[in-house]
Structures are given as C-alpha cells and as structure tokens.
Write a protein that holds these residues in place. Sequence first.
Motif, PDB file in Angstrom:
ATOM      1  N   UNK A 268       2.009  -2.611   1.367  1.00  0.00           N
ATOM      2  CA  UNK A 268       0.751  -2.870   0.659  1.00  0.00           C
ATOM      3  C   UNK A 268      -0.432  -3.064   1.615  1.00  0.00           C
ATOM      4  N   UNK A 269      -0.165  -3.433   2.850  1.00  0.00           N
ATOM      5  CA  UNK A 269      -1.269  -3.718   3.769  1.00  0.00           C
ATOM      6  C   UNK A 269      -1.545  -2.577   4.730  1.00  0.00           C
ATOM      7  N   UNK A 270      -1.265  -1.358   4.324  1.00  0.00           N
ATOM      8  CA  UNK A 270      -1.375  -0.214   5.233  1.00  0.00           C
ATOM      9  C   UNK A 270      -2.701   0.508   5.040  1.00  0.00           C
ATOM     10  N   UNK A 271      -3.315   0.921   6.137  1.00  0.00           N
ATOM     11  CA  UNK A 271      -4.535   1.736   6.066  1.00  0.00           C
ATOM     12  C   UNK A 271      -4.418   2.897   7.034  1.00  0.00           C
ATOM     13  N   UNK A 272      -5.030   4.023   6.645  1.00  0.00           N
ATOM     14  CA  UNK A 272      -5.152   5.146   7.578  1.00  0.00           C
ATOM     15  C   UNK A 272      -6.309   4.866   8.531  1.00  0.00           C
ATOM     16  N   UNK A 273      -6.190   5.359   9.756  1.00  0.00           N
ATOM     17  CA  UNK A 273      -7.335   5.280  10.667  1.00  0.00           C
ATOM     18  C   UNK A 273      -7.557   6.632  11.335  1.00  0.00           C
ATOM     19  N   UNK A 274      -8.822   7.042  11.391  1.00  0.00           N
ATOM     20  CA  UNK A 274      -9.195   8.284  12.102  1.00  0.00           C
ATOM     21  C   UNK A 274     -10.297   7.903  13.084  1.00  0.00           C
ATOM     22  N   UNK A 275     -11.561   8.126  12.740  1.00  0.00           N
ATOM     23  CA  UNK A 275     -12.651   7.738  13.641  1.00  0.00           C
ATOM     24  C   UNK A 275     -12.790   6.230  13.781  1.00  0.00           C
ATOM     25  N   UNK A 276     -12.496   5.514  12.723  1.00  0.00           N
ATOM     26  CA  UNK A 276     -12.538   4.042  12.765  1.00  0.00           C
ATOM     27  C   UNK A 276     -13.940   3.463  12.787  1.00  0.00           C
ATOM     28  N   UNK A 277     -14.965   4.270  12.511  1.00  0.00           N
ATOM     29  CA  UNK A 277     -16.340   3.780  12.687  1.00  0.00           C
ATOM     30  C   UNK A 277     -16.718   2.708  11.680  1.00  0.00           C
ATOM     31  N   UNK A 278     -16.055   2.653  10.546  1.00  0.00           N
ATOM     32  CA  UNK A 278     -16.295   1.580   9.582  1.00  0.00           C
ATOM     33  C   UNK A 278     -15.133   0.582   9.587  1.00  0.00           C
TER      34      UNK A 278
ATOM     35  N   UNK B 187      -4.780   7.260  -5.221  1.00  0.00           N
ATOM     36  CA  UNK B 187      -3.652   6.375  -5.515  1.00  0.00           C
ATOM     37  C   UNK B 187      -3.177   5.741  -4.210  1.00  0.00           C
ATOM     38  N   UNK B 188      -2.393   4.653  -4.302  1.00  0.00           N
ATOM     39  CA  UNK B 188      -1.871   4.059  -3.063  1.00  0.00           C
ATOM     40  C   UNK B 188      -1.138   5.093  -2.211  1.00  0.00           C
TER      41      UNK B 188
END
Length: 316
Positions: free
Chosen positions: A23-33, A208-209
């Motif tokens: 549930x606490x997972x996020x994708x990261x790419x540029x990460x600028x925000x 969706x998640x």
Amino acid sequence: MKPFTYERAATPAEAAAAAARGTGTRFIAGGTNLLDLMKLQIETPTHLIDVNGLALDTIEPTEEGGLRIGALVSNTDLATDARVRRDYGLLARALLAGASGQLRNKATTAGNLLQRTRCPYFYDTNQPCNKRHPGSGCAAIGGVTRQLGIVGTSEACIATHPSDMAVALRALDATVETVRADGAARAIPMADFHRLPGDTPHIETALEPGELITAVVLPKPLGGRHVYRKVRDRASYAFALISVGAVIQPDGTGRVALGGVAHKPWRVEEAETAMPRGGRAVTERLLAGARPTRENAFKITLVERTLDAVLAEARG
Ligand code: SF4
C-alpha cells in the motif's frame, strides 16, 4: 525523510504488479515533485519502484497519424521535438511555460500529469487538508485563496491542478495509455484522467492501485493556430493564476482548455461553439456554475480577457 526500500523495475508489467503488492509503494522517475514531498513528509512511501530503465523514452508516429509519447520522455525532449513543434505547437508552448529549464530536463511526461497541487495548505503540515489527510478538513476554505480553484470545486477541496502540459493535452484530446497490475493495458481519455475533488480530493486520477502510465497518445494534428497564454504573478518559474490553451481554425472555430481554475484541466466542449463571438461569450459557458471566493473572483475576468487576447493573436 522517512526510511524506504527501493527497487528497479525491469518491465512495465513487472512494475505495476510490484506496486500493487504493497500500500505504501510509489513509482519514481524524474522525482521533481515526489522527492520534495518526501522531504516535507507529505508523501511517505515505504517502497519506491524506479521506472527509469523501462525504455519508455521515445516519441513514435502512430498508424492514425498522431504521436505516441513514452511516459519517460522528458519535458525538454518533448517540447523540442520537431514533430511536436510543427504539429502540436500548443503542447510545446505549454511545456516551455512550465517550471524551469533544469526541471524540464528531469521531469517526465507521466510525472507531469501526476504532479500534486500547489495549494499552500497542502504543503503546510500544521494545517488540516483533506487531500493530505482525508477527513481532516480544508484550511484553504476561508483562508488565502488567490491561487485556488473557481469551478468544479467542492466543500472538501478547492485546489487546482498545476500542470501546463495537461491543459494542452486536454485541448488536443490526448489519451493516456497504462498497464494495470494484472498486466492488462488500457487507454484513458484525458477528459477522464484527472478527477474533480468531490468528497475524495485525495483520489486525483482514474488510475487504479499499481497502474502505471506507459505513454500519452496524440491524435492526428488539428492544424490551425496554436496559442498558450499563462498569466502568473512573475514572468517565469511560477504556477498559473490562469492559463488558456487554444487551437483556433481560420474560420474562428476551435478548442480551448483552461489551467489554474479547477482540480483538472478545464474544458467544456459546448462552450467552444461560442468562440467566433469572443471571450465573454465563451467564458460565460466555460465557467458557468463557477463558485469563486472573494479573493479569486478576478480569475473570471482574467479568463475572459486572456481569451480575447488569444483569439486576437490567432487572427494575427
Ligand atoms: Fe487541502 Fe484541497 Fe483544502 Fe488545499 S484546497 S487545503 S489541497 S483540501
């Protein structure tokens, strides 16, 4: 910053499946925000999935005569692509109106769509915010609202979406392509991608998640004059008070979308029938039902006058 674990995904489907597992997972790419939000502990993911290696960084023609923009194409590469500059000038101009050169070099197409609001109360963790903590209240309502929304707002949230790029994509009728946690692909029209706040302002998109954006598809070029006007408190590196993105044909018909007025890029197709009659006629329809505050009611007049300026520019 809170501790988190980290992995690099090998394929889009693998990334989506991995994201749906926790549930606490996020994708990261540029990460600028995202990185800023993590430092402020507004976002506290327990696991990051780095999608930078997913080979989604190309811009390819589609069979329908449009362009498929990979989710990881940087804002700079997109704004400077010769096909985008020639056929989708609105998109190139909107991108160049956003952020700074350094940020555009890192920011990705998907990340730009998913950036969070710049409502000042969202960033102040001492204040209640239904978007940050559902059910806690909204400090902006009754607070300082100059930058905030005037249309499509709710009793729970009056924030705006900050993206310039998304305004252009809405006017161009782009489609967002994704892969879901079960590996299935789907296409979401830009009109349906961002949500209005309603009672759940923390749910900002139709994703969706675990669902991962893989591309944004532009339909074949519309022709016409492409204009993007962003009105802001300083000349660069500032979010829009309001912005107007328009594609205008020689006969005066066209399309228009607004930024800085709502929780999503704002477009009302029915309002576009009034374009040959000028800014006031369009604004009356485009912002029908607007509920501005005393501090941001000026945005209605600003939209009307900016639209007139855009229409005049398109007429040459
Ligand atoms: Fe939070 Fe939305 Fe209220 Fe801003 S307007 S404080 S983002 S709930």
